[in-house]
Write a protein that holds these residues in place. Structure first.
Motif, PDB file in Angstrom:
ATOM      1  N   TYR A   1       0.699  -1.227  -0.075  1.00 34.55           N
ATOM      2  CA  TYR A   1      -0.096  -0.205  -0.053  1.00 34.55           C
ATOM      3  C   TYR A   1       0.885   1.433   0.098  1.00 34.55           C
ATOM      4  O   TYR A   1       1.989   1.956   1.183  1.00 34.55           O
ATOM      5  CB  TYR A   1      -0.930   0.215   1.782  1.00 34.55           C
TER       6      TYR A   1
ATOM      7  N   THR B   1       4.108   0.387   2.694  1.00 37.70           N
ATOM      8  CA  THR B   1       3.852  -0.586   3.691  1.00 37.70           C
ATOM      9  C   THR B   1       3.903  -2.148   2.724  1.00 37.70           C
ATOM     10  O   THR B   1       2.650  -1.906   2.103  1.00 37.70           O
ATOM     11  CB  THR B   1       1.985  -0.536   4.513  1.00 37.70           C
TER      12      THR B   1
ATOM     13  N   VAL C   1       2.520  -5.285   2.256  1.00 34.85           N
ATOM     14  CA  VAL C   1       1.628  -6.331   3.559  1.00 34.85           C
ATOM     15  C   VAL C   1       1.581  -7.247   3.571  1.00 34.85           C
ATOM     16  O   VAL C   1       1.583  -8.772   4.459  1.00 34.85           O
ATOM     17  CB  VAL C   1      -0.023  -5.914   3.618  1.00 34.85           C
TER      18      VAL C   1
ATOM     19  N   PRO D   1      -0.864 -14.152  13.472  1.00 38.23           N
ATOM     20  CA  PRO D   1      -1.102 -13.215  14.486  1.00 38.23           C
ATOM     21  C   PRO D   1      -2.076 -11.993  13.579  1.00 38.23           C
ATOM     22  O   PRO D   1      -2.322 -12.266  11.626  1.00 38.23           O
ATOM     23  CB  PRO D   1      -0.161 -13.178  14.826  1.00 38.23           C
ATOM     24  N   SER D   2      -2.886 -11.654  14.688  1.00 41.66           N
ATOM     25  CA  SER D   2      -3.987 -10.147  13.552  1.00 41.66           C
ATOM     26  C   SER D   2      -2.405  -9.142  12.675  1.00 41.66           C
ATOM     27  O   SER D   2      -1.705  -8.611  13.147  1.00 41.66           O
ATOM     28  CB  SER D   2      -4.483  -9.521  14.981  1.00 41.66           C
ATOM     29  N   GLY D   3      -3.153  -9.096  11.436  1.00 40.96           N
ATOM     30  CA  GLY D   3      -1.697  -8.094  10.769  1.00 40.96           C
ATOM     31  C   GLY D   3      -1.301  -8.806  10.408  1.00 40.96           C
ATOM     32  O   GLY D   3      -0.522  -7.843   9.068  1.00 40.96           O
ATOM     33  N   SER D   4      -1.076 -10.108  10.058  1.00 42.09           N
ATOM     34  CA  SER D   4      -0.040 -10.547   8.919  1.00 42.09           C
ATOM     35  C   SER D   4      -0.539 -10.919   7.632  1.00 42.09           C
ATOM     36  O   SER D   4       0.379 -11.227   7.158  1.00 42.09           O
ATOM     37  CB  SER D   4       0.055 -11.829  10.237  1.00 42.09           C
ATOM     38  N   GLY D   5      -1.556 -10.122   7.053  1.00 44.15           N
ATOM     39  CA  GLY D   5      -1.562 -10.842   6.068  1.00 44.15           C
ATOM     40  C   GLY D   5      -2.710 -11.354   5.493  1.00 44.15           C
ATOM     41  O   GLY D   5      -2.991 -11.506   3.958  1.00 44.15           O
ATOM     42  N   LYS D   6      -3.679 -12.786   6.636  1.00 44.94           N
ATOM     43  CA  LYS D   6      -3.777 -12.888   5.863  1.00 44.94           C
ATOM     44  C   LYS D   6      -5.373 -12.437   5.142  1.00 44.94           C
ATOM     45  O   LYS D   6      -5.614 -13.247   3.792  1.00 44.94           O
ATOM     46  CB  LYS D   6      -4.640 -13.757   7.254  1.00 44.94           C
ATOM     47  N   SER D   7      -6.356 -12.061   5.550  1.00 49.02           N
ATOM     48  CA  SER D   7      -6.939 -11.700   5.073  1.00 49.02           C
ATOM     49  C   SER D   7      -7.216 -10.704   3.732  1.00 49.02           C
ATOM     50  O   SER D   7      -7.643 -11.268   2.329  1.00 49.02           O
ATOM     51  CB  SER D   7      -8.031 -10.347   5.620  1.00 49.02           C
ATOM     52  N   THR D   8      -5.416 -10.277   3.461  1.00 45.01           N
ATOM     53  CA  THR D   8      -5.384  -9.195   2.461  1.00 45.01           C
ATOM     54  C   THR D   8      -5.241 -10.587   1.328  1.00 45.01           C
ATOM     55  O   THR D   8      -5.689 -10.691   0.420  1.00 45.01           O
ATOM     56  CB  THR D   8      -4.259  -8.733   2.044  1.00 45.01           C
TER      57      THR D   8
HETATM   58  P1  ADP Z   1      -4.841  -9.871   8.929  1.00 45.35           P
HETATM   59  O1  ADP Z   1      -5.673 -10.999   7.724  1.00 45.35           O
HETATM   60  O2  ADP Z   1      -3.933 -10.987   8.793  1.00 45.35           O
HETATM   61  O3  ADP Z   1      -5.598  -9.592  10.554  1.00 45.35           O
HETATM   62  P2  ADP Z   1      -4.972  -7.994   7.230  1.00 45.35           P
HETATM   63  O4  ADP Z   1      -3.949  -8.604   5.797  1.00 45.35           O
HETATM   64  O5  ADP Z   1      -5.944  -7.134   7.168  1.00 45.35           O
HETATM   65  O6  ADP Z   1      -4.673  -8.997   7.918  1.00 45.35           O
HETATM   66  O7  ADP Z   1      -3.621  -7.156   7.197  1.00 45.35           O
HETATM   67  C1  ADP Z   1      -2.812  -6.536   7.050  1.00 45.35           C
HETATM   68  C2  ADP Z   1      -1.803  -5.523   7.234  1.00 45.35           C
HETATM   69  O8  ADP Z   1      -2.294  -4.767   6.583  1.00 45.35           O
HETATM   70  C3  ADP Z   1      -1.869  -4.241   8.182  1.00 45.35           C
HETATM   71  O9  ADP Z   1      -1.332  -4.336   9.031  1.00 45.35           O
HETATM   72  C4  ADP Z   1      -3.130  -3.973   7.635  1.00 45.35           C
HETATM   73  O10 ADP Z   1      -2.946  -2.466   8.352  1.00 45.35           O
HETATM   74  C5  ADP Z   1      -2.373  -3.756   6.671  1.00 45.35           C
HETATM   75  N1  ADP Z   1      -3.416  -3.155   5.395  1.00 45.35           N
HETATM   76  C6  ADP Z   1      -4.468  -3.348   5.562  1.00 45.35           C
HETATM   77  N2  ADP Z   1      -5.171  -2.141   4.656  1.00 45.35           N
HETATM   78  C7  ADP Z   1      -4.276  -1.522   4.264  1.00 45.35           C
HETATM   79  C8  ADP Z   1      -4.659  -0.448   3.559  1.00 45.35           C
HETATM   80  N3  ADP Z   1      -5.676   0.387   3.034  1.00 45.35           N
HETATM   81  N4  ADP Z   1      -3.759   0.504   3.867  1.00 45.35           N
HETATM   82  C9  ADP Z   1      -2.549   0.433   4.331  1.00 45.35           C
HETATM   83  N5  ADP Z   1      -2.602  -1.012   4.790  1.00 45.35           N
HETATM   84  C10 ADP Z   1      -3.479  -1.618   4.805  1.00 45.35           C
END
Ligand code: ADP
Length: 246
Positions: A21, A28, A30, A49-56
């Motif tokens: 991003y 950032t 991800v 863990p939370s924020g590791s990129g799973k949902s992305t």
């Molecule tokens: P998880 O599902 O493992 O909790 P996410 O995939 O939701 O993780 O997010 C991974 C990282 O990407 C997080 O640090 C989040 O802050 C960052 N992130 C997600 N969307 C955006 C965005 N639109 N802009 C900047 N950073 C983002």
């Protein structure tokens, strides 16, 4: 086709997927160099863990988002260069989603929620019958005409599973599907997903909870946007038991 042959078919091939991003000067990272394959009939839990990129990662694999770079093949087709409308078509025809927050339409009946994906694909006739059958298969035959605000959380998630299944997708993606449920309903949802996998469905589950990942056959662990581990649960268990016996 026999089950064993179907198991060999590759559904997903991710090669060096990256997601960044950009916000002005700030970048950032991800996801970094994500590579793996998933075959038909697998049940994979993506953990971390939370924020590791799973949902992305799940959003990229499910055509809801695009990688910044890398190659993504779905059923042998290169996805990265597809246009938005082609991605939308694949999203409706090839994958089903189950989200933590259910994402059902309010003030709409259970049956109509499940019929919705069928009405986009015009080829499908007798949508009522198909949707009813799928709802019966998840134990909701008695809730067809209830509004989604009149049913419990566990039932809502079963409606979401029925909606994900109704187009007979190649892959079902479940993003923290038990996150908003009490533990009993959570176990029921995981058992439904496990049954669906035993019937041959490919399932990709995103979770940070160990009890939900125990239903999967393979675990991909992500940390800081990279794959930290990728293993077959059965093989790891065998190896561990072997160590204990030594
Ligand atoms: P998880 O599902 O493992 O909790 P996410 O995939 O939701 O993780 O997010 C991974 C990282 O990407 C997080 O640090 C989040 O802050 C960052 N992130 C997600 N969307 C955006 C965005 N639109 N802009 C900047 N950073 C983002």
């Amino acid at each position: 086709m026999t089950k064993s042959l179907r198991l060999l078919k590759k559904v997903i091939k991710a090669e060096n997927l990256k997601k960044e991003y950009r916000n002005g000067e700030i970048v950032t990272k991800v996801l970094q160099e994500i590579s793996f394959e998933i075959k038909q009939g697998e049940f994979v839990a993506i953990m971390g863990p939370s924020g590791s990129g799973k949902s992305t990662l799940m959003h990229i694999l499910g055509f809801l988002d695009r990688a910044t770079s890398g190659d993504y093949h779905f059923e042998g087709r290169e996805i990265t260069k597809l246009k938005d409308d082609e991605l939308a078509f694949l999203r409706n025809e090839k994958v089903g989603f189950v989200f933590q927050s259910f994402n059902l339409l309010p003030r709409t009946t259970v049956l109509d929620n499940v019929k919705l994906p069928l009405t986009y694909s015009h080829s499908k006739k007798n949508v009522d019958e198909i949707a009813k059958k799928v709802l019966e298969s998840v134990g909701l035959g008695h809730r067809l005409n209830y509004y989604t605000n009149q049913i419990s959380g566990g039932e809502k998630q079963r409606v979401a599973i029925a909606r994900a299944l109704v187009n007979n997708p190649s892959v079902i993606f479940a993003d923290e599907p038990t996150g908003n449920l009490d533990s009993k309903s959570g176990v029921q949802i995981m058992e439904i997903l496990q049954d669906l996998n035993e019937q041959g469905n490919t399932i990709i589950l995103v979770t940070h909870e160990t009890y939900t990942s125990e239903h999967a056959k393979r675990i991909i662990k992500i940390r800081d946007g990279k794959i930290e581990d990728d293993y077959s649960v059965a093989k790891r268990r065998l190896a561990r038991d072997g160590e204990v016996l030594k």
